[in-house]
Design a protein around this motif. Structure first.
Motif, PDB file in Angstrom:
ATOM      1  N   ALA A 101      54.855  21.957   2.014  1.00  0.00           N
ATOM      2  CA  ALA A 101      53.946  22.496   3.036  1.00  0.00           C
ATOM      3  C   ALA A 101      54.009  21.702   4.324  1.00  0.00           C
ATOM      4  CB  ALA A 101      52.508  22.594   2.533  1.00  0.00           C
ATOM      5  N   GLY A 102      55.051  20.897   4.496  1.00  0.00           N
ATOM      6  CA  GLY A 102      55.282  20.227   5.765  1.00  0.00           C
ATOM      7  C   GLY A 102      55.810  21.224   6.794  1.00  0.00           C
ATOM      8  N   ILE A 103      55.528  20.967   8.047  1.00  0.00           N
ATOM      9  CA  ILE A 103      55.849  21.923   9.105  1.00  0.00           C
ATOM     10  C   ILE A 103      57.280  21.704   9.604  1.00  0.00           C
ATOM     11  CG2 ILE A 103      55.230  22.737  11.413  1.00  0.00           C
ATOM     12  CD1 ILE A 103      52.331  21.812  10.782  1.00  0.00           C
ATOM     13  N   THR A 257      56.257  16.224   7.770  1.00  0.00           N
ATOM     14  CA  THR A 257      55.421  15.454   6.844  1.00  0.00           C
ATOM     15  C   THR A 257      53.945  15.802   6.973  1.00  0.00           C
ATOM     16  OG1 THR A 257      54.999  13.584   8.327  1.00  0.00           O
ATOM     17  CG2 THR A 257      57.049  13.523   7.056  1.00  0.00           C
ATOM     18  N   THR A 258      53.613  16.684   7.906  1.00  0.00           N
ATOM     19  CA  THR A 258      52.216  17.082   8.115  1.00  0.00           C
ATOM     20  C   THR A 258      52.039  18.534   7.695  1.00  0.00           C
ATOM     21  OG1 THR A 258      52.681  17.721  10.416  1.00  0.00           O
ATOM     22  CG2 THR A 258      51.889  15.482  10.037  1.00  0.00           C
ATOM     23  N   THR A 259      50.907  18.840   7.080  1.00  0.00           N
ATOM     24  CA  THR A 259      50.623  20.221   6.691  1.00  0.00           C
ATOM     25  C   THR A 259      49.699  20.854   7.739  1.00  0.00           C
ATOM     26  OG1 THR A 259      48.565  19.891   5.449  1.00  0.00           O
ATOM     27  CG2 THR A 259      50.642  19.420   4.295  1.00  0.00           C
ATOM     28  N   PRO A 260      49.677  22.175   7.790  1.00  0.00           N
ATOM     29  CA  PRO A 260      48.784  22.819   8.762  1.00  0.00           C
ATOM     30  C   PRO A 260      47.314  22.494   8.539  1.00  0.00           C
ATOM     31  CG  PRO A 260      49.856  24.452   7.340  1.00  0.00           C
ATOM     32  CD  PRO A 260      50.538  23.158   7.110  1.00  0.00           C
ATOM     33  N   GLY A 279      55.433  26.587   0.081  1.00  0.00           N
ATOM     34  CA  GLY A 279      54.383  25.613   0.371  1.00  0.00           C
ATOM     35  C   GLY A 279      52.991  26.041  -0.028  1.00  0.00           C
ATOM     36  N   ARG A 280      52.838  27.254  -0.549  1.00  0.00           N
ATOM     37  CA  ARG A 280      51.491  27.771  -0.866  1.00  0.00           C
ATOM     38  C   ARG A 280      50.735  26.876  -1.849  1.00  0.00           C
ATOM     39  NH1 ARG A 280      48.646  33.149  -1.015  1.00  0.00           N
ATOM     40  NH2 ARG A 280      46.858  32.702  -2.352  1.00  0.00           N
ATOM     41  N   ARG A 281      51.396  26.445  -2.914  1.00  0.00           N
ATOM     42  CA  ARG A 281      50.693  25.687  -3.948  1.00  0.00           C
ATOM     43  C   ARG A 281      50.148  24.365  -3.409  1.00  0.00           C
ATOM     44  NH1 ARG A 281      54.019  29.059  -5.637  1.00  0.00           N
ATOM     45  NH2 ARG A 281      53.814  30.245  -7.580  1.00  0.00           N
TER      46      ARG A 281
END
Length: 378
Positions: A101-103, A257-260, A279-281
């Motif tokens: 889930a990293g951008i 390395t950052t998620t929303p 990245g959903r989970r």
């Protein structure tokens, strides 16, 4: 949107580079491109956009077109936002995510509806420094037997005209009436008699349009706007404007390395209205348990400026670092963004910033730092 970088190899130049040279712009390396950082001065250009209109050469950004009968469904698996809600002529700011889930990048998808063959069509604009990475990722995850992907990056000019008077300056040159176009709306029309794609989007926190057009017509458009009184602006003012509006800069405020959810972009994550996506989970777990850190806005309690990379402290302990910082030309005080532990992310929380071996007080404040009274909302 993308982070400046030092580059020792030869730099690319946009078709408008020669115009920047003629105006004696100060140039810099940015995402592999040689770009104007300022023309008349960052503060002058910043105020021009806040009060009237400025224009930016953003031709270095990546420009993709996609079409296929199953386009939306395929893109749905790559982003956390529900693209099925889009009607023709609407757009969605969103992010490409990796499995953690990293951008990978922040992008805008412009949905153009179906063509006569029943194929869904759209435009994706991505950051300059990540264009090749994004293209590779998209081609790896889209079924190219169903989806036609075209990279228009080297073929098109992209000009942003931003500010409360942007439409007034632009309208005489555009065939279509721009008044009814809503924020994040877009259309195909002609500019100076030449085919163009116009979107009511931007990276300044002001109203305005971004125009994608052939290079020769783009040069003519720039020259017409310059003659009409629109102020040329560089990357310096683009950065101060976007930071006042708390818009993320890829490579600094957000990265892989950052998620929303950590980055304050939870409004892009539509877990309840769409199916599975990369990245959903991870995002489901973060939403259930809460994130450990958040990107917050900081206001310095003095004139010292917190710059990118400066350490953030609480009770003498380093707890984060500044991702972006500047002296706000509009507000006339220093502002910054930083990741801090969630328990210290409350508005009003006092923190310290280390600047050249000394610490200076900063306070967590609500984002954005500045909201334009004339900006359209979606």
């Amino acid at each position: 949107m993308a982070k400046p970088e030092e580059n020792t190899v030869s730099l690319s130049r946009t078709p408008l580079y020669i115009l920047a040279q003629e105006l004696k712009a100060r140039l810099t390396s940015f995402g592999g491109w040689e770009m104007p950082v300022q023309f008349s001065g960052i503060t002058t250009e910043h105020h021009a956009v806040r009060n009237a209109a400025g224009m930016f050469d953003i031709s270095h950004m990546g420009k993709f077109t996609l079409q296929g009968k199953n386009l939306i469904n395929q893109l749905q698996t790559l982003v956390p936002s529900d693209l099925s809600r889009l009607q023709s002529g609407q757009a969605q700011y969103t992010v490409l995510l990796n499995p953690e889930a990293g951008i990978i990048d922040d992008i805008i998808f412009y949905y153009q509806g179906e063509n006569s063959a029943g194929e869904q069509q759209g435009v994706i604009i991505v950051n300059a420094a990540t264009t090749n990475k994004d293209k590779t990722w998209l081609l790896q995850h889209l079924d190219t037997t169903e989806i036609k992907f075209q990279d228009l990056s080297p073929e098109k000019v992209l000009i942003a005209v931003q500010g409360p008077k942007a439409v007034a300056y632009l309208q005489p040159l555009v065939k279509a009436d721009l008044t009814p176009v809503k924020a994040f709306g877009h259309l195909e029309t002609t500019v100076l008699g030449k085919p163009a794609f116009l979107a009511r989007t931007g990276y300044t926190g002001e109203d305005g349009f971004e125009i994608m057009i052939d290079p020769e017509a783009g040069i003519e458009l720039w020259q017409n706007l310059l003659q009409a009184g629109v102020i040329p602006c560089g990357l310096g003012a683009r950065d101060t404007l976007r930071l006042e509006a708390a818009m993320a800069l890829y490579g600094q405020d957000i990265d892989d390395t950052t998620t929303p959810l950590e980055a304050g972009l939870g409004w892009l994550v539509h877990l309840d209205t769409k199916g599975d996506f990369i990245g959903r989970r991870i995002l489901e777990r973060q939403k259930a348990a809460g994130v450990q850190r958040r990107l917050v806005g900081l206001q310095m309690q003095g004139r010292n400026i917190a710059r990118h990379g400066y350490q953030v402290l609480s009770a003498g302990t380093v707890i984060g670092e500044v991702t972006s910082g500047t002296l706000s030309p509009t507000l006339n005080y220093p502002i910054a963004l930083a990741y801090v532990p969630t328990q210290l992310a409350t508005v009003g929380q006092q923190l310290d910033i280390e600047i050249r071996g000394k610490t200076y007080l900063a306070v967590v404040v609500k984002k954005p730092f500045y909201r334009s009274p004339t900006r359209l909302t979606t």
